[in-house]
Design a protein around this motif. Structure first.
Motif, PDB file in Angstrom:
ATOM      1  N   VAL A  41      13.919  -6.150  -4.815  1.00 32.25           N
ATOM      2  CA  VAL A  41      14.890  -7.239  -4.901  1.00 32.25           C
ATOM      3  C   VAL A  41      14.757  -8.081  -3.630  1.00 32.25           C
ATOM      4  CG1 VAL A  41      17.337  -7.842  -5.009  1.00 32.25           C
ATOM      5  CG2 VAL A  41      16.473  -5.897  -6.326  1.00 32.25           C
ATOM      6  N   VAL A  42      14.630  -9.378  -3.800  1.00 31.87           N
ATOM      7  CA  VAL A  42      14.503 -10.305  -2.676  1.00 31.87           C
ATOM      8  C   VAL A  42      15.886 -10.461  -2.038  1.00 31.87           C
ATOM      9  CG1 VAL A  42      13.858 -12.645  -1.997  1.00 31.87           C
ATOM     10  CG2 VAL A  42      12.623 -11.492  -3.851  1.00 31.87           C
ATOM     11  N   VAL A  43      15.994 -10.183  -0.733  1.00 27.91           N
ATOM     12  CA  VAL A  43      17.305 -10.160  -0.088  1.00 27.91           C
ATOM     13  C   VAL A  43      17.552 -11.320   0.871  1.00 27.91           C
ATOM     14  CG1 VAL A  43      17.596  -7.659  -0.313  1.00 27.91           C
ATOM     15  CG2 VAL A  43      16.504  -8.607   1.729  1.00 27.91           C
ATOM     16  N   SER A  44      16.642 -12.291   0.933  1.00 24.70           N
ATOM     17  CA  SER A  44      16.893 -13.452   1.790  1.00 24.70           C
ATOM     18  C   SER A  44      16.393 -14.709   1.080  1.00 24.70           C
ATOM     19  CB  SER A  44      16.197 -13.302   3.143  1.00 24.70           C
ATOM     20  OG  SER A  44      14.840 -13.671   3.066  1.00 24.70           O
ATOM     21  N   GLY A  54      17.955 -12.638  -4.398  1.00 27.28           N
ATOM     22  CA  GLY A  54      18.511 -11.856  -5.501  1.00 27.28           C
ATOM     23  C   GLY A  54      17.540 -11.650  -6.643  1.00 27.28           C
ATOM     24  N   GLY A  55      16.389 -12.334  -6.594  1.00 29.90           N
ATOM     25  CA  GLY A  55      15.382 -12.187  -7.648  1.00 29.90           C
ATOM     26  C   GLY A  55      14.663 -10.853  -7.545  1.00 29.90           C
ATOM     27  N   LEU A  56      14.060 -10.453  -8.637  1.00 27.92           N
ATOM     28  CA  LEU A  56      13.306  -9.205  -8.694  1.00 27.92           C
ATOM     29  C   LEU A  56      11.816  -9.529  -8.766  1.00 27.92           C
ATOM     30  CD1 LEU A  56      13.418  -6.060  -9.029  1.00 27.92           C
ATOM     31  CD2 LEU A  56      13.337  -6.476 -11.490  1.00 27.92           C
ATOM     32  N   VAL A  57      11.019  -8.857  -7.948  1.00 27.63           N
ATOM     33  CA  VAL A  57       9.568  -9.021  -7.975  1.00 27.63           C
ATOM     34  C   VAL A  57       8.929  -7.651  -8.134  1.00 27.63           C
ATOM     35  CG1 VAL A  57       9.537 -11.127  -6.583  1.00 27.63           C
ATOM     36  CG2 VAL A  57       9.356  -8.921  -5.447  1.00 27.63           C
ATOM     37  N   LEU A  58       7.701  -7.656  -8.616  1.00 25.16           N
ATOM     38  CA  LEU A  58       6.926  -6.422  -8.700  1.00 25.16           C
ATOM     39  C   LEU A  58       5.878  -6.451  -7.607  1.00 25.16           C
ATOM     40  CD1 LEU A  58       6.404  -5.948 -12.540  1.00 25.16           C
ATOM     41  CD2 LEU A  58       8.038  -4.812 -11.041  1.00 25.16           C
ATOM     42  N   SER A  85      11.583  -3.954   4.835  1.00 24.95           N
ATOM     43  CA  SER A  85      10.523  -4.619   4.058  1.00 24.95           C
ATOM     44  C   SER A  85      10.834  -6.105   3.964  1.00 24.95           C
ATOM     45  CB  SER A  85      10.440  -4.038   2.647  1.00 24.95           C
ATOM     46  OG  SER A  85       9.962  -2.720   2.692  1.00 24.95           O
ATOM     47  N   THR A  86       9.826  -6.912   4.222  1.00 26.43           N
ATOM     48  CA  THR A  86       9.991  -8.360   4.167  1.00 26.43           C
ATOM     49  C   THR A  86       8.830  -8.974   3.396  1.00 26.43           C
ATOM     50  OG1 THR A  86      10.498 -10.314   5.514  1.00 26.43           O
ATOM     51  CG2 THR A  86       8.828  -8.836   6.360  1.00 26.43           C
ATOM     52  N   VAL A  87       9.094 -10.089   2.739  1.00 24.10           N
ATOM     53  CA  VAL A  87       8.079 -10.796   1.955  1.00 24.10           C
ATOM     54  C   VAL A  87       7.804 -12.132   2.621  1.00 24.10           C
ATOM     55  CG1 VAL A  87       7.496 -11.807  -0.284  1.00 24.10           C
ATOM     56  CG2 VAL A  87       8.916  -9.755  -0.192  1.00 24.10           C
ATOM     57  N   LYS A  88       6.541 -12.426   2.844  1.00 22.76           N
ATOM     58  CA  LYS A  88       6.119 -13.717   3.404  1.00 22.76           C
ATOM     59  C   LYS A  88       4.779 -14.107   2.779  1.00 22.76           C
ATOM     60  CE  LYS A  88       9.484 -13.821   6.425  1.00 22.76           C
ATOM     61  NZ  LYS A  88      10.682 -14.537   6.115  1.00 22.76           N
ATOM     62  N   ARG A  89       4.383 -15.347   3.006  1.00 21.77           N
ATOM     63  CA  ARG A  89       3.092 -15.844   2.524  1.00 21.77           C
ATOM     64  C   ARG A  89       2.077 -15.812   3.665  1.00 21.77           C
ATOM     65  NH1 ARG A  89       1.851 -18.742  -1.893  1.00 21.77           N
ATOM     66  NH2 ARG A  89       4.052 -19.223  -2.273  1.00 21.77           N
ATOM     67  N   VAL A  90       0.902 -15.251   3.397  1.00 23.80           N
ATOM     68  CA  VAL A  90      -0.181 -15.283   4.379  1.00 23.80           C
ATOM     69  C   VAL A  90      -0.751 -16.700   4.372  1.00 23.80           C
ATOM     70  CG1 VAL A  90      -2.472 -14.410   4.994  1.00 23.80           C
ATOM     71  CG2 VAL A  90      -0.762 -12.850   4.039  1.00 23.80           C
ATOM     72  N   GLY A 170      10.328 -15.377 -13.269  1.00 29.32           N
ATOM     73  CA  GLY A 170      10.027 -16.542 -14.109  1.00 29.32           C
ATOM     74  C   GLY A 170      11.039 -17.642 -13.898  1.00 29.32           C
ATOM     75  N   PRO A 171      10.801 -18.803 -14.540  1.00 32.55           N
ATOM     76  CA  PRO A 171      11.724 -19.943 -14.369  1.00 32.55           C
ATOM     77  C   PRO A 171      13.076 -19.679 -14.977  1.00 32.55           C
ATOM     78  CG  PRO A 171       9.967 -20.472 -15.944  1.00 32.55           C
ATOM     79  CD  PRO A 171       9.703 -19.089 -15.407  1.00 32.55           C
TER      80      PRO A 171
END
Length: 171
Positions: A41-44, A54-58, A85-90, A170-171
């Motif tokens: 779950v995306v938390v930021s 709040g979105g869900l990713v795999l 855990s954090t998500v960013k773009r390389v 998804g959208p």
């Protein structure tokens, strides 16, 4: 063997085969969850609009960290500040130079087209240039204004990349 006994034997075999198939399916899902694919779950809001809060990713955990940490990919790693855990773009890999010039990402002196970034929200932003050390990646949030990323904590070791985002919402 009577017809009734033959039918009972067939049902017993079918029941065992069905149970075995169900157990195999459950074991496969557990194995995928443990070793390859994991929900998060995306938390930021640092990756909006690409990944809404709040979105869900795999997440895909297969391959080596270096194979996962390629420019353009969305990656997960432990935040150097708090370990979460954090998500960013390389946006750049070892040996490349990164800058932001009036909100435009520039890698090795070439502006990068980033249609997922709202440049009007970061107009007037300047950063760098900085060189990315070998074996490291430079990561940025798509929502540049609030994002805490490599501009704050520096390049991330490619070996620290735990997973890539497999499916954004998804959208």
């Amino acid at each position: 063997m009577s017809a009734a006994a033959a039918g009972a034997a067939r049902r017993a075999r079918t029941g065992r085969a069905g149970t075995a198939a169900a157990l195999l399916a459950v074991a496969s899902v557990v194995a995928l969850r443990l070793w390859a694919v994991e929900p998060l779950v995306v938390v930021s809001d640092s990756m909006e609009p690409t990944l809404p809060e709040g979105g869900l990713v795999l997440l895909l955990r297969s391959g080596s960290p270096e194979e996962r940490a390629v420019p353009g990919s969305l990656v997960v790693f432990a935040d150097p500040g708090d370990g979460h855990s954090t998500v960013k773009r390389v946006v750049a890999a070892g040996g490349q130079t990164v800058a932001i010039e009036d909100s435009v990402l520039v890698v090795d002196g070439t502006p990068v087209d980033e249609p997922f970034v709202d440049h009007s929200r970061i107009d007037g932003t300047w950063f760098g240039p900085v060189a990315v050390p070998p074996g490291h990646v430079f990561v940025l949030g798509d929502n540049r204004s609030p994002s805490v990323d490599s501009r704050d904590y520096g390049s991330v070791p490619a070996s620290a990349v735990e997973a890539t985002v497999l499916l954004p919402p998804g959208p």
